[in-house]
Design a protein around this motif. Structure first.
Motif, PDB file in Angstrom:
ATOM      1  N   LEU A  10      34.941  38.528  46.939  1.00 52.56           N
ATOM      2  CA  LEU A  10      34.841  38.529  45.481  1.00 52.56           C
ATOM      3  C   LEU A  10      34.962  39.950  44.936  1.00 52.56           C
ATOM      4  CD1 LEU A  10      34.313  37.250  42.737  1.00 52.56           C
ATOM      5  CD2 LEU A  10      31.863  37.352  43.240  1.00 52.56           C
ATOM      6  N   ASP A  11      34.257  40.891  45.531  1.00 48.50           N
ATOM      7  CA  ASP A  11      34.319  42.280  45.049  1.00 48.50           C
ATOM      8  C   ASP A  11      35.732  42.847  45.138  1.00 48.50           C
ATOM      9  OD1 ASP A  11      31.630  42.377  44.384  1.00 48.50           O
ATOM     10  OD2 ASP A  11      31.032  43.226  46.316  1.00 48.50           O
ATOM     11  N   GLU A  12      36.444  42.504  46.214  1.00 44.27           N
ATOM     12  CA  GLU A  12      37.819  42.991  46.343  1.00 44.27           C
ATOM     13  C   GLU A  12      38.719  42.373  45.272  1.00 44.27           C
ATOM     14  OE1 GLU A  12      37.960  44.010  51.071  1.00 44.27           O
ATOM     15  OE2 GLU A  12      38.078  41.918  50.448  1.00 44.27           O
ATOM     16  N   TYR A  13      38.517  41.095  44.979  1.00 42.13           N
ATOM     17  CA  TYR A  13      39.293  40.468  43.906  1.00 42.13           C
ATOM     18  C   TYR A  13      39.028  41.169  42.581  1.00 42.13           C
ATOM     19  CZ  TYR A  13      40.584  37.371  40.134  1.00 42.13           C
ATOM     20  OH  TYR A  13      41.105  36.877  38.966  1.00 42.13           O
ATOM     21  N   LEU A  14      37.770  41.455  42.306  1.00 43.52           N
ATOM     22  CA  LEU A  14      37.427  42.097  41.041  1.00 43.52           C
ATOM     23  C   LEU A  14      38.090  43.473  40.932  1.00 43.52           C
ATOM     24  CD1 LEU A  14      33.686  41.042  40.730  1.00 43.52           C
ATOM     25  CD2 LEU A  14      35.685  40.039  39.595  1.00 43.52           C
ATOM     26  N   ARG A  15      38.178  44.196  42.032  1.00 40.24           N
ATOM     27  CA  ARG A  15      38.853  45.496  42.022  1.00 40.24           C
ATOM     28  C   ARG A  15      40.367  45.344  41.835  1.00 40.24           C
ATOM     29  NH1 ARG A  15      35.044  46.696  46.089  1.00 40.24           N
ATOM     30  NH2 ARG A  15      36.541  46.217  47.720  1.00 40.24           N
ATOM     31  N   GLU A  16      40.938  44.253  42.346  1.00 37.43           N
ATOM     32  CA  GLU A  16      42.389  44.020  42.295  1.00 37.43           C
ATOM     33  C   GLU A  16      42.803  43.145  41.114  1.00 37.43           C
ATOM     34  OE1 GLU A  16      44.901  45.013  44.423  1.00 37.43           O
ATOM     35  OE2 GLU A  16      43.516  46.267  45.540  1.00 37.43           O
ATOM     36  N   ARG A  17      41.884  42.792  40.246  1.00 38.33           N
ATOM     37  CA  ARG A  17      42.152  41.834  39.173  1.00 38.33           C
ATOM     38  C   ARG A  17      43.328  42.266  38.293  1.00 38.33           C
ATOM     39  NH1 ARG A  17      38.341  40.073  34.347  1.00 38.33           N
ATOM     40  NH2 ARG A  17      39.396  38.142  33.791  1.00 38.33           N
ATOM     41  N   ALA A  18      43.446  43.536  38.011  1.00 40.18           N
ATOM     42  CA  ALA A  18      44.561  44.023  37.185  1.00 40.18           C
ATOM     43  C   ALA A  18      45.904  43.750  37.860  1.00 40.18           C
ATOM     44  CB  ALA A  18      44.398  45.514  36.896  1.00 40.18           C
ATOM     45  N   THR A  19      45.955  43.828  39.173  1.00 45.94           N
ATOM     46  CA  THR A  19      47.182  43.534  39.904  1.00 45.94           C
ATOM     47  C   THR A  19      47.555  42.063  39.733  1.00 45.94           C
ATOM     48  OG1 THR A  19      46.698  45.258  41.515  1.00 45.94           O
ATOM     49  CG2 THR A  19      48.270  43.566  42.194  1.00 45.94           C
ATOM     50  N   TYR A  20      46.557  41.198  39.786  1.00 47.53           N
ATOM     51  CA  TYR A  20      46.804  39.767  39.570  1.00 47.53           C
ATOM     52  C   TYR A  20      47.301  39.520  38.149  1.00 47.53           C
ATOM     53  CZ  TYR A  20      44.964  38.194  44.027  1.00 47.53           C
ATOM     54  OH  TYR A  20      44.788  37.960  45.360  1.00 47.53           O
ATOM     55  N   ALA A  21      46.747  40.215  37.177  1.00 47.21           N
ATOM     56  CA  ALA A  21      47.187  40.071  35.785  1.00 47.21           C
ATOM     57  C   ALA A  21      48.639  40.518  35.634  1.00 47.21           C
ATOM     58  CB  ALA A  21      46.278  40.869  34.852  1.00 47.21           C
ATOM     59  N   GLU A  22      48.998  41.625  36.265  1.00 47.97           N
ATOM     60  CA  GLU A  22      50.375  42.114  36.218  1.00 47.97           C
ATOM     61  C   GLU A  22      51.331  41.123  36.872  1.00 47.97           C
ATOM     62  OE1 GLU A  22      50.580  46.030  37.930  1.00 47.97           O
ATOM     63  OE2 GLU A  22      48.869  46.699  36.741  1.00 47.97           O
ATOM     64  N   PHE A  23      50.915  40.541  37.988  1.00 48.13           N
ATOM     65  CA  PHE A  23      51.737  39.565  38.689  1.00 48.13           C
ATOM     66  C   PHE A  23      52.006  38.347  37.805  1.00 48.13           C
ATOM     67  CE2 PHE A  23      51.987  35.787  41.470  1.00 48.13           C
ATOM     68  CZ  PHE A  23      53.176  36.080  42.109  1.00 48.13           C
ATOM     69  N   ILE A  76      40.081  29.292  46.735  1.00 53.34           N
ATOM     70  CA  ILE A  76      40.279  29.286  45.283  1.00 53.34           C
ATOM     71  C   ILE A  76      41.736  29.658  45.018  1.00 53.34           C
ATOM     72  CG2 ILE A  76      39.489  30.193  43.063  1.00 53.34           C
ATOM     73  CD1 ILE A  76      37.279  28.756  44.686  1.00 53.34           C
ATOM     74  N   LYS A  77      42.512  28.710  44.546  1.00 53.02           N
ATOM     75  CA  LYS A  77      43.954  28.923  44.399  1.00 53.02           C
ATOM     76  C   LYS A  77      44.370  29.398  43.017  1.00 53.02           C
ATOM     77  CE  LYS A  77      44.723  27.531  48.551  1.00 53.02           C
ATOM     78  NZ  LYS A  77      44.967  28.485  49.587  1.00 53.02           N
ATOM     79  N   ASP A  78      43.467  29.364  42.039  1.00 50.94           N
ATOM     80  CA  ASP A  78      43.861  29.730  40.669  1.00 50.94           C
ATOM     81  C   ASP A  78      43.314  31.095  40.266  1.00 50.94           C
ATOM     82  OD1 ASP A  78      41.224  28.836  40.560  1.00 50.94           O
ATOM     83  OD2 ASP A  78      41.462  27.877  38.619  1.00 50.94           O
ATOM     84  N   LEU A  79      43.531  32.104  41.106  1.00 53.24           N
ATOM     85  CA  LEU A  79      43.066  33.450  40.805  1.00 53.24           C
ATOM     86  C   LEU A  79      43.888  34.085  39.695  1.00 53.24           C
ATOM     87  CD1 LEU A  79      42.335  34.676  44.431  1.00 53.24           C
ATOM     88  CD2 LEU A  79      40.686  33.899  42.713  1.00 53.24           C
ATOM     89  N   ALA A  80      45.089  33.621  39.511  1.00 59.06           N
ATOM     90  CA  ALA A  80      45.944  34.057  38.410  1.00 59.06           C
ATOM     91  C   ALA A  80      46.899  32.912  38.104  1.00 59.06           C
ATOM     92  CB  ALA A  80      46.723  35.311  38.774  1.00 59.06           C
ATOM     93  N   GLY A  81      47.363  32.878  36.871  1.00 57.76           N
ATOM     94  CA  GLY A  81      48.285  31.810  36.513  1.00 57.76           C
ATOM     95  C   GLY A  81      49.050  32.129  35.257  1.00 57.76           C
ATOM     96  N   CYS A  82      50.060  31.330  35.005  1.00 56.20           N
ATOM     97  CA  CYS A  82      50.831  31.478  33.767  1.00 56.20           C
ATOM     98  C   CYS A  82      51.211  30.088  33.260  1.00 56.20           C
ATOM     99  CB  CYS A  82      52.060  32.346  33.973  1.00 56.20           C
ATOM    100  SG  CYS A  82      53.225  31.730  35.192  1.00 56.20           S
ATOM    101  N   ARG A  83      51.484  30.044  31.974  1.00 51.78           N
ATOM    102  CA  ARG A  83      51.849  28.785  31.331  1.00 51.78           C
ATOM    103  C   ARG A  83      52.849  29.077  30.230  1.00 51.78           C
ATOM    104  NH1 ARG A  83      46.843  26.645  28.961  1.00 51.78           N
ATOM    105  NH2 ARG A  83      46.455  25.934  31.060  1.00 51.78           N
ATOM    106  N   LEU A  84      53.918  28.311  30.248  1.00 47.93           N
ATOM    107  CA  LEU A  84      54.896  28.362  29.175  1.00 47.93           C
ATOM    108  C   LEU A  84      55.034  26.952  28.629  1.00 47.93           C
ATOM    109  CD1 LEU A  84      55.874  30.676  31.314  1.00 47.93           C
ATOM    110  CD2 LEU A  84      57.729  30.826  29.719  1.00 47.93           C
TER     111      LEU A  84
END
Length: 85
Positions: A10-23, A76-84
């Motif tokens: 969890l802590d590593e995800y929180l540190r990398e969260r911006a990378t997931y947002a960019e992706f 947990i598969k929905d760490l990042a997502g997009c919708r159009l």
């Protein structure tokens, strides 16, 4: 495995969260470009990208007994997502 090649806590995800947002935002741009190349297909009315909310993720991990897991990305598969639309 995530971008640094390690298992993710969890802590590593929180540190990398911006990378997931960019992706997720990059995926939206790619889809938009593909749709833009098709004049016969209407463009999206709305577009969104997001990362999993830390409070929601923590709650989901607690509910599943995974708070101390070192491989949350396998559960947990929905760490990042997009919708159009």
């Amino acid at each position: 495995y995530y971008s640094s090649g390690k298992i993710m806590t969890l802590d590593e995800y929180l540190r990398e969260r911006a990378t997931y947002a960019e992706f997720a935002a990059s995926i939206v741009r790619i889809i938009e470009a593909g749709l833009g190349a098709r004049p016969d297909v209407a463009g999206p009315l709305t577009k969104q990208s997001r990362t999993k909310d830390p409070v929601s993720l923590r709650s989901k991990l607690i509910d599943r007994g995974l708070l101390d897991s070192d491989s949350i990305e396998t559960e947990i598969k929905d760490l990042a997502g997009c919708r159009l639309i």
